[in-house]
Design a protein around this motif. Structure first.
Motif, PDB file in Angstrom:
ATOM      1  N   LEU A  53       9.673   4.654 -17.924  1.00 33.84           N
ATOM      2  CA  LEU A  53       9.270   4.821 -16.100  1.00 33.84           C
ATOM      3  C   LEU A  53      10.342   5.431 -15.978  1.00 33.84           C
ATOM      4  N   ILE A  54      11.368   5.368 -15.780  1.00 33.77           N
ATOM      5  CA  ILE A  54      12.155   6.789 -15.181  1.00 33.77           C
ATOM      6  C   ILE A  54      11.453   8.050 -15.290  1.00 33.77           C
ATOM      7  N   VAL A  55      11.433   9.110 -17.079  1.00 31.15           N
ATOM      8  CA  VAL A  55      10.831  10.036 -16.999  1.00 31.15           C
ATOM      9  C   VAL A  55       9.810  10.811 -16.350  1.00 31.15           C
ATOM     10  N   ASP A  56       8.756   9.046 -16.737  1.00 29.99           N
ATOM     11  CA  ASP A  56       7.173   9.193 -16.175  1.00 29.99           C
ATOM     12  C   ASP A  56       7.194   9.747 -14.454  1.00 29.99           C
ATOM     13  N   TYR A  57       8.260   8.901 -13.551  1.00 27.94           N
ATOM     14  CA  TYR A  57       8.236   9.169 -12.343  1.00 27.94           C
ATOM     15  C   TYR A  57       8.892  10.566 -12.740  1.00 27.94           C
ATOM     16  N   VAL A  58      10.154  10.912 -12.485  1.00 33.50           N
ATOM     17  CA  VAL A  58      11.216  11.759 -12.598  1.00 33.50           C
ATOM     18  C   VAL A  58       9.643  13.411 -13.065  1.00 33.50           C
ATOM     19  N   ARG A  59       8.989  13.105 -14.107  1.00 36.61           N
ATOM     20  CA  ARG A  59       7.884  14.221 -14.238  1.00 36.61           C
ATOM     21  C   ARG A  59       6.469  14.331 -13.008  1.00 36.61           C
ATOM     22  N   GLY A  60       7.114  12.976 -12.083  1.00 38.73           N
ATOM     23  CA  GLY A  60       5.887  13.335 -11.048  1.00 38.73           C
ATOM     24  C   GLY A  60       4.666  12.115 -11.204  1.00 38.73           C
ATOM     25  N   SER A  61       3.870  11.888 -12.118  1.00 41.92           N
ATOM     26  CA  SER A  61       3.433  11.015 -12.298  1.00 41.92           C
ATOM     27  C   SER A  61       3.725   9.592 -11.502  1.00 41.92           C
ATOM     28  N   GLY A  62       4.698   9.382 -11.686  1.00 41.41           N
ATOM     29  CA  GLY A  62       4.969   8.103 -10.949  1.00 41.41           C
ATOM     30  C   GLY A  62       4.437   7.997  -9.042  1.00 41.41           C
ATOM     31  N   ARG A  63       5.192   8.985  -8.988  1.00 40.34           N
ATOM     32  CA  ARG A  63       5.337   9.693  -7.341  1.00 40.34           C
ATOM     33  C   ARG A  63       3.764   9.106  -6.071  1.00 40.34           C
ATOM     34  N   ARG A  64       2.566   8.461  -6.996  1.00 42.92           N
ATOM     35  CA  ARG A  64       1.768   8.637  -6.693  1.00 42.92           C
ATOM     36  C   ARG A  64       1.214   7.493  -7.050  1.00 42.92           C
ATOM     37  N   ALA A  65       1.651   6.320  -7.653  1.00 46.74           N
ATOM     38  CA  ALA A  65       1.091   5.245  -8.451  1.00 46.74           C
ATOM     39  C   ALA A  65       0.843   4.263  -6.798  1.00 46.74           C
ATOM     40  N   PRO A  66       0.077   3.776  -6.658  1.00 51.06           N
ATOM     41  CA  PRO A  66      -0.600   2.914  -5.858  1.00 51.06           C
ATOM     42  C   PRO A  66       1.375   1.252  -5.593  1.00 51.06           C
ATOM     43  N   GLY A  67       1.816   1.153  -5.128  1.00 56.01           N
ATOM     44  CA  GLY A  67       2.675   0.558  -4.633  1.00 56.01           C
ATOM     45  C   GLY A  67       3.772   1.179  -5.133  1.00 56.01           C
ATOM     46  N   HIS A  68       3.995   2.049  -5.008  1.00 60.72           N
ATOM     47  CA  HIS A  68       5.113   2.922  -5.631  1.00 60.72           C
ATOM     48  C   HIS A  68       5.538   3.016  -4.165  1.00 60.72           C
ATOM     49  N   ALA A  69       6.993   3.207  -3.419  1.00 57.32           N
ATOM     50  CA  ALA A  69       7.303   3.901  -2.468  1.00 57.32           C
ATOM     51  C   ALA A  69       7.581   5.120  -2.515  1.00 57.32           C
ATOM     52  N   PRO A  70       7.575   6.305  -1.530  1.00 56.67           N
ATOM     53  CA  PRO A  70       7.623   7.663  -1.942  1.00 56.67           C
ATOM     54  C   PRO A  70       9.557   8.162  -2.228  1.00 56.67           C
ATOM     55  N   PRO A  71      10.284   9.067  -2.873  1.00 54.19           N
ATOM     56  CA  PRO A  71      11.280   8.923  -2.416  1.00 54.19           C
ATOM     57  C   PRO A  71      11.235   8.698  -0.999  1.00 54.19           C
ATOM     58  N   GLY A  72      13.149   7.964  -0.055  1.00 55.40           N
ATOM     59  CA  GLY A  72      13.732   8.317   0.962  1.00 55.40           C
ATOM     60  C   GLY A  72      12.845   6.864   1.852  1.00 55.40           C
ATOM     61  N   ALA A  73      12.108   6.201   1.399  1.00 57.33           N
ATOM     62  CA  ALA A  73      10.906   5.130   1.504  1.00 57.33           C
ATOM     63  C   ALA A  73      11.716   3.997   1.857  1.00 57.33           C
ATOM     64  N   ASN A  74      11.550   3.304   2.717  1.00 54.55           N
ATOM     65  CA  ASN A  74      12.589   2.158   2.248  1.00 54.55           C
ATOM     66  C   ASN A  74      11.966   1.043   1.297  1.00 54.55           C
ATOM     67  N   PRO A  75      12.367   0.284   0.402  1.00 54.29           N
ATOM     68  CA  PRO A  75      12.385  -0.800  -0.687  1.00 54.29           C
ATOM     69  C   PRO A  75      11.184  -1.435   0.255  1.00 54.29           C
ATOM     70  N   PRO A  76      10.295  -2.119  -0.902  1.00 56.68           N
ATOM     71  CA  PRO A  76      10.076  -3.812  -0.503  1.00 56.68           C
ATOM     72  C   PRO A  76      10.797  -4.786  -0.918  1.00 56.68           C
ATOM     73  N   THR A  77      10.586  -5.556   0.013  1.00 53.07           N
ATOM     74  CA  THR A  77      11.697  -6.356   0.660  1.00 53.07           C
ATOM     75  C   THR A  77      11.124  -7.517  -0.814  1.00 53.07           C
ATOM     76  N   PRO A  78      12.040  -9.246  -1.534  1.00 55.42           N
ATOM     77  CA  PRO A  78      11.793  -9.826  -2.332  1.00 55.42           C
ATOM     78  C   PRO A  78      10.479 -10.246  -1.729  1.00 55.42           C
ATOM     79  N   ASP A  79       9.992 -10.548  -0.823  1.00 57.62           N
ATOM     80  CA  ASP A  79       8.816 -11.197  -0.235  1.00 57.62           C
ATOM     81  C   ASP A  79       7.910 -10.117  -0.977  1.00 57.62           C
ATOM     82  N   SER A  80       7.890  -8.915   0.040  1.00 55.12           N
ATOM     83  CA  SER A  80       6.417  -7.701  -0.688  1.00 55.12           C
ATOM     84  C   SER A  80       6.479  -8.147  -2.049  1.00 55.12           C
ATOM     85  N   ALA A  81       7.481  -7.849  -2.508  1.00 54.15           N
ATOM     86  CA  ALA A  81       7.335  -7.365  -3.917  1.00 54.15           C
ATOM     87  C   ALA A  81       7.404  -8.687  -5.052  1.00 54.15           C
ATOM     88  N   ASP A  82       6.633  -9.834  -3.932  1.00 55.60           N
ATOM     89  CA  ASP A  82       6.481 -11.260  -4.530  1.00 55.60           C
ATOM     90  C   ASP A  82       4.843 -10.727  -4.982  1.00 55.60           C
TER      91      ASP A  82
END
Length: 85
Positions: A53-82
């Motif tokens: 997942l890390i390699v895929d993300y760094v290569r770019g494909s994970g950056r546009r995946a639904p539910g993934h915050a872009p770099p620098g965005a606030n991470p999801p809270t535990p409630d929003s990730a539930d």
């Protein structure tokens, strides 16, 4: 979840002569248990899956995946990730 082919690509992307580093991830025990079980079902282990997942993300494909915050965005809270499960 990654397929066998994805895991093979990830393993081949890891240079054997480089230093290794550890990454600590904090999450709810229930999420960890679910993740471990999903990895076992696919014949993998959590480290392999996270490396992929890390390699895929760094290569770019994970950056546009639904539910993934872009770099620098606030991470999801535990409630929003539930997922309600």
């Amino acid at each position: 979840m990654p397929t066998d082919e994805m895991i093979r690509r990830t393993r081949s992307a890891l240079p054997t002569n480089e230093k290794q580093a550890r990454l600590t991830v904090v999450l709810e025990e229930r999420r960890k248990q679910e993740f471990d079980a999903a990895c076992r079902e696919l014949g993998s282990n959590p480290s392999e899956v996270l490396r992929h997942l890390i390699v895929d993300y760094v290569r770019g494909s994970g950056r546009r995946a639904p539910g993934h915050a872009p770099p620098g965005a606030n991470p999801p809270t535990p409630d929003s990730a539930d997922d309600g499960g």
